[in-house]
Scaffold this motif. Structure first.
Motif, PDB file in Angstrom:
ATOM      1  N   ASP A 108      20.559   2.440  68.764  1.00 16.76           N
ATOM      2  CA  ASP A 108      19.662   3.528  68.359  1.00 16.76           C
ATOM      3  C   ASP A 108      20.227   4.885  68.743  1.00 16.76           C
ATOM      4  OD1 ASP A 108      19.283   3.059  71.102  1.00 16.76           O
ATOM      5  OD2 ASP A 108      17.190   3.707  71.062  1.00 16.76           O
ATOM      6  N   ILE A 109      21.014   4.927  69.816  1.00 12.67           N
ATOM      7  CA  ILE A 109      21.662   6.166  70.236  1.00 12.67           C
ATOM      8  C   ILE A 109      23.155   5.952  70.107  1.00 12.67           C
ATOM      9  CG2 ILE A 109      22.015   7.791  72.136  1.00 12.67           C
ATOM     10  CD1 ILE A 109      19.281   6.888  73.229  1.00 12.67           C
ATOM     11  N   THR A 110      23.737   6.494  69.048  1.00 15.70           N
ATOM     12  CA  THR A 110      25.156   6.321  68.771  1.00 15.70           C
ATOM     13  C   THR A 110      25.566   7.344  67.720  1.00 15.70           C
ATOM     14  OG1 THR A 110      26.860   4.652  68.302  1.00 15.70           O
ATOM     15  CG2 THR A 110      24.875   4.595  66.923  1.00 15.70           C
ATOM     16  N   TYR A 111      26.725   7.184  67.165  1.00 14.95           N
ATOM     17  CA  TYR A 111      27.223   8.105  66.143  1.00 14.95           C
ATOM     18  C   TYR A 111      26.296   8.074  64.925  1.00 14.95           C
ATOM     19  CZ  TYR A 111      30.704  10.234  62.983  1.00 14.95           C
ATOM     20  OH  TYR A 111      31.364  11.039  62.095  1.00 14.95           O
ATOM     21  N   GLY A 112      25.780   9.246  64.543  1.00 14.32           N
ATOM     22  CA  GLY A 112      24.788   9.317  63.479  1.00 14.32           C
ATOM     23  C   GLY A 112      25.292   8.939  62.101  1.00 14.32           C
ATOM     24  N   PHE A 113      26.608   8.864  61.939  1.00 15.63           N
ATOM     25  CA  PHE A 113      27.173   8.525  60.630  1.00 15.63           C
ATOM     26  C   PHE A 113      26.805   7.112  60.199  1.00 15.63           C
ATOM     27  CE2 PHE A 113      30.724   7.609  57.671  1.00 15.63           C
ATOM     28  CZ  PHE A 113      30.652   8.739  56.872  1.00 15.63           C
ATOM     29  N   TYR A 114      26.572   6.216  61.167  1.00 15.35           N
ATOM     30  CA  TYR A 114      26.215   4.844  60.809  1.00 15.35           C
ATOM     31  C   TYR A 114      24.888   4.807  60.045  1.00 15.35           C
ATOM     32  CZ  TYR A 114      29.506   4.113  64.693  1.00 15.35           C
ATOM     33  OH  TYR A 114      30.586   4.160  65.538  1.00 15.35           O
ATOM     34  N   THR A 115      23.939   5.577  60.508  1.00 15.89           N
ATOM     35  CA  THR A 115      22.648   5.653  59.818  1.00 15.89           C
ATOM     36  C   THR A 115      22.811   6.275  58.436  1.00 15.89           C
ATOM     37  OG1 THR A 115      21.410   5.789  61.886  1.00 15.89           O
ATOM     38  CG2 THR A 115      20.335   6.640  59.913  1.00 15.89           C
ATOM     39  N   ALA A 116      23.648   7.308  58.350  1.00 17.73           N
ATOM     40  CA  ALA A 116      23.877   7.966  57.066  1.00 17.73           C
ATOM     41  C   ALA A 116      24.494   7.001  56.063  1.00 17.73           C
ATOM     42  CB  ALA A 116      24.772   9.186  57.259  1.00 17.73           C
ATOM     43  N   ASP A 300      17.485  18.570  85.890  1.00 16.10           N
ATOM     44  CA  ASP A 300      16.067  18.332  86.156  1.00 16.10           C
ATOM     45  C   ASP A 300      15.276  19.627  86.235  1.00 16.10           C
ATOM     46  OD1 ASP A 300      16.409  15.592  86.232  1.00 16.10           O
ATOM     47  OD2 ASP A 300      16.832  15.564  88.397  1.00 16.10           O
ATOM     48  N   ARG A 301      15.979  20.752  86.162  1.00  9.80           N
ATOM     49  CA  ARG A 301      15.314  22.040  86.312  1.00  9.80           C
ATOM     50  C   ARG A 301      15.043  22.736  84.986  1.00  9.80           C
ATOM     51  NH1 ARG A 301      18.955  25.161  90.517  1.00  9.80           N
ATOM     52  NH2 ARG A 301      17.545  26.839  89.831  1.00  9.80           N
ATOM     53  N   LEU A 302      15.854  22.460  83.985  1.00 10.91           N
ATOM     54  CA  LEU A 302      15.680  23.101  82.684  1.00 10.91           C
ATOM     55  C   LEU A 302      15.818  22.059  81.580  1.00 10.91           C
ATOM     56  CD1 LEU A 302      17.839  26.331  83.159  1.00 10.91           C
ATOM     57  CD2 LEU A 302      15.345  26.225  83.017  1.00 10.91           C
ATOM     58  N   SER A 303      15.122  22.265  80.484  1.00 13.95           N
ATOM     59  CA  SER A 303      15.228  21.341  79.363  1.00 13.95           C
ATOM     60  C   SER A 303      16.580  21.485  78.678  1.00 13.95           C
ATOM     61  CB  SER A 303      14.119  21.610  78.343  1.00 13.95           C
ATOM     62  OG  SER A 303      14.345  22.842  77.668  1.00 13.95           O
ATOM     63  N   GLY A 304      16.980  20.442  77.992  1.00 17.34           N
ATOM     64  CA  GLY A 304      18.226  20.491  77.246  1.00 17.34           C
ATOM     65  C   GLY A 304      18.210  21.589  76.205  1.00 17.34           C
ATOM     66  N   GLU A 305      17.091  21.765  75.541  1.00 16.89           N
ATOM     67  CA  GLU A 305      16.997  22.794  74.510  1.00 16.89           C
ATOM     68  C   GLU A 305      17.161  24.186  75.104  1.00 16.89           C
ATOM     69  OE1 GLU A 305      14.078  24.283  70.854  1.00 16.89           O
ATOM     70  OE2 GLU A 305      13.313  22.880  72.370  1.00 16.89           O
ATOM     71  N   THR A 306      16.533  24.425  76.255  1.00 22.92           N
ATOM     72  CA  THR A 306      16.634  25.739  76.889  1.00 22.92           C
ATOM     73  C   THR A 306      18.074  26.061  77.264  1.00 22.92           C
ATOM     74  OG1 THR A 306      14.372  25.627  77.754  1.00 22.92           O
ATOM     75  CG2 THR A 306      15.912  27.122  78.862  1.00 22.92           C
ATOM     76  N   ILE A 307      18.753  25.084  77.841  1.00 24.55           N
ATOM     77  CA  ILE A 307      20.142  25.318  78.241  1.00 24.55           C
ATOM     78  C   ILE A 307      21.014  25.541  77.015  1.00 24.55           C
ATOM     79  CG2 ILE A 307      22.153  24.312  79.373  1.00 24.55           C
ATOM     80  CD1 ILE A 307      20.230  22.777  81.185  1.00 24.55           C
ATOM     81  N   TYR A 308      20.831  24.695  75.993  1.00 19.99           N
ATOM     82  CA  TYR A 308      21.626  24.822  74.767  1.00 19.99           C
ATOM     83  C   TYR A 308      21.462  26.210  74.149  1.00 19.99           C
ATOM     84  CZ  TYR A 308      21.950  24.716  69.663  1.00 19.99           C
ATOM     85  OH  TYR A 308      22.177  25.044  68.357  1.00 19.99           O
ATOM     86  N   ARG A 309      20.226  26.637  73.978  1.00 18.99           N
ATOM     87  CA  ARG A 309      19.976  27.921  73.295  1.00 18.99           C
ATOM     88  C   ARG A 309      20.440  29.108  74.144  1.00 18.99           C
ATOM     89  NH1 ARG A 309      17.600  26.874  68.724  1.00 18.99           N
ATOM     90  NH2 ARG A 309      16.233  25.038  68.487  1.00 18.99           N
ATOM     91  N   TRP A 320      23.254  19.650  71.384  1.00 17.07           N
ATOM     92  CA  TRP A 320      21.914  19.215  71.801  1.00 17.07           C
ATOM     93  C   TRP A 320      21.307  18.400  70.678  1.00 17.07           C
ATOM     94  CZ3 TRP A 320      17.014  21.332  69.924  1.00 17.07           C
ATOM     95  CH2 TRP A 320      15.903  20.756  70.559  1.00 17.07           C
ATOM     96  N   PHE A 321      20.725  17.246  71.041  1.00 17.24           N
ATOM     97  CA  PHE A 321      20.103  16.362  70.061  1.00 17.24           C
ATOM     98  C   PHE A 321      18.591  16.353  70.286  1.00 17.24           C
ATOM     99  CE2 PHE A 321      24.370  14.846  70.896  1.00 17.24           C
ATOM    100  CZ  PHE A 321      24.886  14.614  69.625  1.00 17.24           C
ATOM    101  N   ASP A 322      17.860  16.756  69.275  1.00 19.55           N
ATOM    102  CA  ASP A 322      16.398  16.791  69.369  1.00 19.55           C
ATOM    103  C   ASP A 322      15.847  15.411  69.014  1.00 19.55           C
ATOM    104  OD1 ASP A 322      13.800  17.571  69.600  1.00 19.55           O
ATOM    105  OD2 ASP A 322      13.733  18.746  67.751  1.00 19.55           O
ATOM    106  N   LYS A 323      16.093  14.458  69.910  1.00 21.86           N
ATOM    107  CA  LYS A 323      15.695  13.073  69.668  1.00 21.86           C
ATOM    108  C   LYS A 323      15.081  12.474  70.931  1.00 21.86           C
ATOM    109  CE  LYS A 323      19.324  12.160  66.243  1.00 21.86           C
ATOM    110  NZ  LYS A 323      20.478  11.301  65.880  1.00 21.86           N
ATOM    111  N   ASP A 324      14.209  11.500  70.721  1.00 19.87           N
ATOM    112  CA  ASP A 324      13.585  10.823  71.845  1.00 19.87           C
ATOM    113  C   ASP A 324      14.637  10.238  72.774  1.00 19.87           C
ATOM    114  OD1 ASP A 324      11.132  11.419  70.771  1.00 19.87           O
ATOM    115  OD2 ASP A 324      10.848   9.456  69.829  1.00 19.87           O
ATOM    116  N   ARG A 325      14.331  10.159  74.025  1.00 20.04           N
ATOM    117  CA  ARG A 325      15.147   9.595  75.099  1.00 20.04           C
ATOM    118  C   ARG A 325      16.294  10.507  75.529  1.00 20.04           C
ATOM    119  NH1 ARG A 325      17.120   3.582  74.344  1.00 20.04           N
ATOM    120  NH2 ARG A 325      17.500   3.878  76.588  1.00 20.04           N
ATOM    121  N   ILE A 326      16.849  11.300  74.615  1.00 22.16           N
ATOM    122  CA  ILE A 326      18.014  12.104  74.994  1.00 22.16           C
ATOM    123  C   ILE A 326      17.769  13.603  74.805  1.00 22.16           C
ATOM    124  CG2 ILE A 326      19.657  10.251  74.545  1.00 22.16           C
ATOM    125  CD1 ILE A 326      20.322  11.620  71.874  1.00 22.16           C
ATOM    126  N   ARG A 327      16.525  13.988  74.642  1.00 17.40           N
ATOM    127  CA  ARG A 327      16.215  15.385  74.335  1.00 17.40           C
ATOM    128  C   ARG A 327      16.625  16.335  75.464  1.00 17.40           C
ATOM    129  NH1 ARG A 327      11.695  14.333  72.302  1.00 17.40           N
ATOM    130  NH2 ARG A 327      12.339  14.424  70.108  1.00 17.40           N
TER     131      ARG A 327
END
Length: 355
Positions: A108-116, A300-309, A320-327
């Motif tokens: 479920d968490i891997t290279y997105g090309f497989y799903t494509a 643990d102090r900042l969200s992945g999105e905050t750091i990325y942006r 940054w991947f906006d996906k469950d488990r790895i957000r």
């Protein structure tokens, strides 16, 4: 989309590439490119005389390049196929080894090309969750009757699967194909190439985009039994016979020839990865064990999105991947030591600002 788009195309789930800014004002640590230029032998091979031959078609058999790759991995040319990036090779494989009644299984968490690709070819896909620690456990695939696709090291986690576990999958059902995507194997992990002579159902896919600094050249290859390679060529010649251009054929062969340069670049990336992991952990980041040219880390102090942006605003790109488990995780390419020092300094400042 237009009114002409077919229902089948509307159902596609396109892969989203990493950002490729054209102004080149960023420190790019988001697309797993090499921080090094191609081998000097590549630059020598692409001469003005060779550029002048672009009016001629390239060799559809890619004979010289296939022979170079085969020699490097102690195989025969019949065991090798090259393509326009490993993405094209993977597409050939999905078309060749999956279809009606034969689906594909991958994490479920891997290279997105497989799903494509599964969506493009209308395949039934079994999505297998990674274990809680983000590892791939081959026991979860043992009873799947179709084609199994495993990225090793996995992306975006960077974690590996022992070759012995892949071997167990191959032996459990000789009537299914196991595709091992080794895009990052040159930076760590155990390659399955030595198993090719023993298992006719093993296909190993690699790329020259990362460890051989040819991302812009678009060159990938697969190695497997003569039968599997013949199957892939059947798809290739039904789709795009001249799939590797003249200059890329030359660049690939030259890159394979320069073993010393290749080993030096890989060694430097591994050393810089060790330094980066230690620096991130000193800042309080959790970093998954990586054998790739990237790390997967969270704070643990900042969200992945905050750091990325925030990093992007300050001229540094990470993925940054906006996906469950790895957000909350960021995938950070290992660049040059200078680039990684700039990243760590920026993260240090960012965390201090949040106190």
């Amino acid at each position: 989309m237009s009114k002409f788009l077919s229902p089948e195309a509307q159902r596609l789930d396109p892969y989203t590439p990493g950002e490729q800014p054209q102004d080149q004002q960023y420190i790019k640590l988001n697309t797993n490119e090499s921080p090094f230029p191609p081998s000097p032998k590549v630059l020598e091979a692409i001469s003005k005389a060779e550029v002048g031959k672009l009016y001629l078609y390239s060799d559809p058999t890619c004979a010289a390049l296939n022979a170079a790759i085969a020699g490097r991995y102690n195989l025969k040319s019949e065991n090798v196929i090259t393509g326009n990036g490993s993405d094209e090779i993977l597409a050939f494989a999905f078309r060749a080894f999956c279809g009606e009644g034969v689906g594909a299984a991958y994490p479920d968490i891997t290279y997105g090309f497989y799903t494509a690709q599964s969506a493009l070819f209308g395949l039934n896909a079994k999505i297998v969750p990674l274990r809680e620690d983000f590892s791939i456990n081959v026991e979860d695939y043992m009873d799947f009757p179709g084609t199994i696709v495993i990225a090793n090291p996995n992306a975006p986690t960077g974690m590996t699967v022992p070759a012995a576990d892949i071997q167990r999958l191959l032996e459990k059902d000789p009537n299914r194909v196991v595709i091992v995507d080794e895009a990052y194997i040159d930076f760590g992990g155990e390659s399955c190439v030595p198993l090719i002579g023993r298992y006719e159902n093993l296909l190993v896919v690699q790329t020259m985009s990362k460890s051989r600094s040819l991302a812009g050249g678009r060159l990938g290859f697969a190695m497997g039994s003569a039968g599997l390679i013949a199957d892939l060529n059947r798809v290739k010649y039904s789709f795009n016979p001249y799939n590797v251009n003249r200059l890329t054929l030359l660049a690939g062969a030259a890159a394979v020839e320069d073993e010393d340069y290749f080993q030096s670049c890989c060694r430097t990336v591994r050393e810089t990865r060790v330094w980066t992991v230690e620096a991130l952990e000193n800042l309080g980041f959790t970093v998954l064990p990586s054998s790739a040219n990237f790390v997967f880390a969270k704070s643990d102090r900042l969200s992945g999105e905050t750091i990325y942006r925030t990093l992007k605003e300050r001229g540094i790109l990470v993925r940054w991947f906006d996906k469950d488990r790895i957000r909350d995780y960021l995938r950070i390419t290992i660049g040059s030591k200078t680039q990684m020092e700039a990243l760590i300094n920026a993260l240090d400042l960012l965390l201090k600002e949040e106190k």
